[in-house]
Write a protein that holds these residues in place. Structure first.
Motif, mmCIF file in Angstrom:
data_model
loop_
_atom_site.group_PDB
_atom_site.id
_atom_site.type_symbol
_atom_site.label_atom_id
_atom_site.label_comp_id
_atom_site.label_asym_id
_atom_site.label_seq_id
_atom_site.Cartn_x
_atom_site.Cartn_y
_atom_site.Cartn_z
ATOM 1 N N LEU A 265 1.957 0.073 0.459
ATOM 2 C CA LEU A 265 1.859 -0.010 1.910
ATOM 3 C C LEU A 265 3.099 -0.657 2.501
ATOM 4 O O LEU A 265 3.642 -0.175 3.513
ATOM 5 N N ALA A 266 3.577 -1.741 1.884
ATOM 6 C CA ALA A 266 4.771 -2.419 2.397
ATOM 7 C C ALA A 266 5.976 -1.485 2.384
ATOM 8 O O ALA A 266 6.752 -1.421 3.358
ATOM 9 N N ALA A 267 6.144 -0.722 1.283
ATOM 10 C CA ALA A 267 7.254 0.229 1.212
ATOM 11 C C ALA A 267 7.100 1.322 2.262
ATOM 12 O O ALA A 267 8.082 1.734 2.906
ATOM 13 N N HIS A 268 5.879 1.791 2.461
ATOM 14 C CA HIS A 268 5.610 2.828 3.457
ATOM 15 C C HIS A 268 5.926 2.321 4.866
ATOM 16 O O HIS A 268 6.547 3.050 5.669
ATOM 17 N N GLN A 269 5.545 1.091 5.169
ATOM 18 C CA GLN A 269 5.803 0.543 6.496
ATOM 19 C C GLN A 269 7.300 0.329 6.735
ATOM 20 O O GLN A 269 7.802 0.595 7.822
ATOM 21 N N ARG A 270 8.024 -0.142 5.700
ATOM 22 C CA ARG A 270 9.470 -0.316 5.846
ATOM 23 C C ARG A 270 10.161 1.023 6.054
ATOM 24 O O ARG A 270 11.098 1.138 6.860
ATOM 25 N N HIS A 271 9.703 2.050 5.353
ATOM 26 C CA HIS A 271 10.305 3.382 5.483
ATOM 27 C C HIS A 271 10.100 3.930 6.892
ATOM 28 O O HIS A 271 11.041 4.440 7.514
ATOM 29 N N ARG A 272 8.877 3.814 7.406
ATOM 30 C CA ARG A 272 8.612 4.307 8.763
ATOM 31 C C ARG A 272 9.381 3.495 9.805
ATOM 32 O O ARG A 272 9.891 4.050 10.784
ATOM 33 N N SER A 273 9.446 2.189 9.594
ATOM 34 C CA SER A 273 10.170 1.345 10.547
ATOM 35 C C SER A 273 11.660 1.689 10.565
ATOM 36 O O SER A 273 12.283 1.727 11.633
ATOM 37 N N ALA A 274 12.245 1.957 9.388
ATOM 38 C CA ALA A 274 13.664 2.315 9.312
ATOM 39 C C ALA A 274 13.941 3.633 10.024
ATOM 40 O O ALA A 274 15.041 3.832 10.572
ATOM 41 N N ARG A 275 12.948 4.544 10.040
ATOM 42 C CA ARG A 275 13.108 5.828 10.729
ATOM 43 C C ARG A 275 12.808 5.729 12.214
ATOM 44 O O ARG A 275 12.931 6.719 12.941
ATOM 45 N N GLY A 276 12.354 4.559 12.655
ATOM 46 C CA GLY A 276 12.018 4.387 14.068
ATOM 47 C C GLY A 276 10.655 4.942 14.422
ATOM 48 O O GLY A 276 10.359 5.182 15.600
ATOM 49 N N THR A 277 9.794 5.143 13.419
ATOM 50 C CA THR A 277 8.442 5.663 13.629
ATOM 51 C C THR A 277 7.467 4.501 13.751
ATOM 52 O O THR A 277 7.645 3.459 13.108
ATOM 53 N N ASP A 278 6.424 4.689 14.568
ATOM 54 C CA ASP A 278 5.430 3.629 14.733
ATOM 55 C C ASP A 278 4.751 3.307 13.409
ATOM 56 O O ASP A 278 4.448 4.195 12.610
ATOM 57 N N VAL A 279 4.499 2.007 13.206
ATOM 58 C CA VAL A 279 3.892 1.541 11.967
ATOM 59 C C VAL A 279 2.549 0.895 12.270
ATOM 60 O O VAL A 279 2.254 0.536 13.413
ATOM 61 N N LEU A 280 1.744 0.733 11.236
ATOM 62 C CA LEU A 280 0.452 0.072 11.394
ATOM 63 C C LEU A 280 0.626 -1.445 11.436
ATOM 64 O O LEU A 280 0.036 -2.137 12.265
ATOM 65 N N ILE A 281 1.451 -1.969 10.543
ATOM 66 C CA ILE A 281 1.753 -3.401 10.485
ATOM 67 C C ILE A 281 3.261 -3.555 10.631
ATOM 68 O O ILE A 281 4.009 -3.230 9.701
ATOM 69 N N PRO A 282 3.762 -4.034 11.769
ATOM 70 C CA PRO A 282 5.207 -4.171 11.956
ATOM 71 C C PRO A 282 5.833 -5.077 10.893
ATOM 72 O O PRO A 282 5.470 -6.257 10.789
ATOM 73 N N PRO A 283 6.747 -4.578 10.064
ATOM 74 C CA PRO A 283 7.376 -5.418 9.037
ATOM 75 C C PRO A 283 8.098 -6.618 9.626
ATOM 76 O O PRO A 283 8.238 -7.652 8.951
ATOM 77 N N ALA A 284 8.549 -6.501 10.877
ATOM 78 C CA ALA A 284 9.284 -7.604 11.501
ATOM 79 C C ALA A 284 8.435 -8.873 11.593
ATOM 80 O O ALA A 284 8.984 -9.980 11.636
ATOM 81 N N LEU A 285 7.108 -8.714 11.623
ATOM 82 C CA LEU A 285 6.250 -9.889 11.712
ATOM 83 C C LEU A 285 6.514 -10.858 10.560
ATOM 84 O O LEU A 285 6.556 -12.075 10.753
ATOM 85 N N PHE A 286 6.702 -10.308 9.365
ATOM 86 C CA PHE A 286 6.813 -11.154 8.179
ATOM 87 C C PHE A 286 8.226 -11.686 7.977
ATOM 88 O O PHE A 286 8.466 -12.459 7.047
#
Length: 503
Positions: A265-286
């Motif tokens: 999940l963490a890798a999936h969220q980072r990948h979507r965030s890097a593409r500028g796609t909406d994520v379920l849990i914003p990686p920036a929080l952590f």
């Protein structure tokens, strides 16, 4: 949405350099009343069924497995869907999702009350938990979006006190309504009572809750939602049920699988965030130190406090054979402790988060060590045991509202729902972890002693006391960890991220 003139505006018209007193307007008090009532019923219904299970089993059958799932199904559904429920509030608006949660909770309560088979009852309990997963994150998101930063601590303290009061009062209310046998309904009354109250709460929420929708609406990350639900289920299921099966190999296998799924999940969220796609849990929080430290401290706080309350309740009822009413009166010192430090925490805590969380952790640690001493000495005085519960409540009251203020400070308005879901999920995981692991230490110390025989002789009661002392030492270690993690919190309160939407 327009600003309510007058009382709210007066809060801002203070002399430069002079702190304004925190005074909530009547509109904000009404909103907080709705949020507090919803939080109270979450705590109440999570625990209200326990004392009614024998009556339910006699009428519906289903055996011990049904009884387990009637309790565990609620907790599992809540934990699995909390993060997704929070994100749905960001997408569709906190008000709309909160109202769906209340309406669904009311309907599912009616299903449980009218259940004629064990399967229908368990299904209704799972639906109740799912609806709570929609409600709870919206409560925190509304506080973040609609209340001013100086009001966050009082709002979180009230909702936290409501959950604690509901959790502790659940067994008492459940036993009272079951014994009262209203209109011949027996145990069903504990769920029928939710229907008129839920309908009234829904009407109030429709009237007072603001829309709470951000200008930029994210989209739902469906693969992320599936991953987080799977990872949460794989973690929570063994924590809730593992000890009852002797921590069989499958328990550790599921926990290992959950860790793998969280990494995916963490890798999936980072990948979507890097593409500028909406994520379920914003990686920036952590990447925000205050959020990560606050989340860790909250997880440990709930792991220790929930397991401590569970151990004390079990010891009083089964080890000392106290009635459910007498037990609840002793454990009611927990919300009393929270209430008595209430004003200190919300007035001064957000400005000094490190100090208050450290003091709260040390107070809980002192309570745990006192309990170890009482257990070793064989003291079972009501006043002394209630005093220990009071110390736990006072420590929780100093810690929890301040941690909530720190965490809310770290969230942008667009992240409110997702962030609230993560926060509530961490407290659920912490509670399950504490009860699962520390509870295993306690029951291991009992060595299979019969709860029903506890009152018969002093030796069995002493065995319970020894097991309690060993297990509470584990909770003391957890509270010590909270004090250590508190060193990573800000020494002074920081400026909030984003502006609240005025009521």
């Amino acid at each position: 949405m327009t600003m309510v003139e007058g009382e709210d505006r007066q809060q801002e018209d203070v002399r430069e350099g002079e702190a304004a007193p925190v005074r909530l307007s009547r509109r904000r008090w009404a909103v907080l009343g709705v949020l507090g009532a919803a939080s109270f019923f979450d705590g109440l219904d999570a625990n209200i069924i326990a004392v009614a299970l024998p009556s339910i089993q006699r009428e519906l059958g289903g055996g011990f497995s049904m009884a387990q799932w009637a309790v565990a199904g609620y907790s599992l559904a809540t934990a699995v869907l909390l993060i997704t429920g929070g994100r749905l509030g960001d997408i569709y608006g906190t008000r709309r999702v909160f109202l769906i949660g209340i309406a669904g909770f009311t309907l599912s309560s009616a299903v449980v009350a009218a259940a004629t088979t064990p399967e229908l009852l368990v299904g209704g309990r799972v639906a109740q938990g799912a609806m709570v997963a929609l409600m709870l994150p919206q409560s925190m998101a509304v506080v973040k979006q609609q209340f001013r930063p100086e009001e966050w601590a009082i709002a979180s303290a009230i909702t936290g006190l409501a959950i604690s009061a509901g959790s502790i009062g659940g067994p008492v209310v459940g036993g009272f309504l079951t014994d009262l046998d209203l209109f011949g309904t027996g145990w069903r009354a504990i769920f029928w009572i939710n229907v008129p109250i839920g309908a009234a709460l829904l009407a109030c929420a429709i009237r007072v809750l603001p829309e709470g929708r951000t200008e930029q609406r994210p989209t739902l990350d469906l693969p992320g939602a599936v991953l987080v639900a799977s990872a949460s289920l794989a973690l929570m299921f063994p924590l809730v049920r593992g000890s009852e099966h002797g921590w069989a190999p499958w328990s550790f296998g599921l926990i290992a699988l959950s860790l793998v799924l969280w990494l995916v999940l963490a890798a999936h969220q980072r990948h979507r965030s890097a593409r500028g796609t909406d994520v379920l849990i914003p990686p920036a929080l952590f990447r925000r130190r205050a959020f990560t430290a606050g989340l860790t401290a909250a997880l440990f706080t709930f792991a220790g406090a929930t397991s401590f309350t569970f151990l004390l309740t079990y010891y009083l009822q089964f080890g000392l054979a106290w009635s459910s009413t007498r037990t609840a009166l002793a454990v009611a010192a927990v919300p009393l402790g929270i209430a008595l430090v209430f004003q200190i925490a919300w007035k001064h805590g957000p400005a000094r988060p490190r100090l208050f969380v450290t003091c709260g952790a040390l107070t809980m640690l002192a309570g745990a060590l006192c309990m170890v001493g009482l257990a070793a000495a064989g003291r079972t005085d009501f006043a002394l045991l209630a005093a220990v519960a009071f110390l736990l409540g006072a420590g929780t009251g100093l810690t929890s509202p301040v941690l909530t203020a720190v965490l809310l400070n770290s969230l942008a308005p667009r992240e409110a729902g997702a962030g609230a879901g993560v926060i509530y999920a961490s407290t659920q995981f912490g509670s399950a972890l504490g009860i699962g692991v520390i509870g295993a230490v306690f029951f291991g110390g009992l060595g299979g002693a019969s709860a029903g025989a506890a009152a018969a002789d002093g030796r069995t009661a002493a065995l319970y006391g020894d097991a309690l002392g060993t297990a509470v030492l584990c909770t003391a270690a957890v509270f010590a960890l909270v004090a250590v993690v508190a060193r990573a919190l800000p020494r002074q309160g920081t400026e909030p991220t984003g502006d609240p939407v005025p009521l």
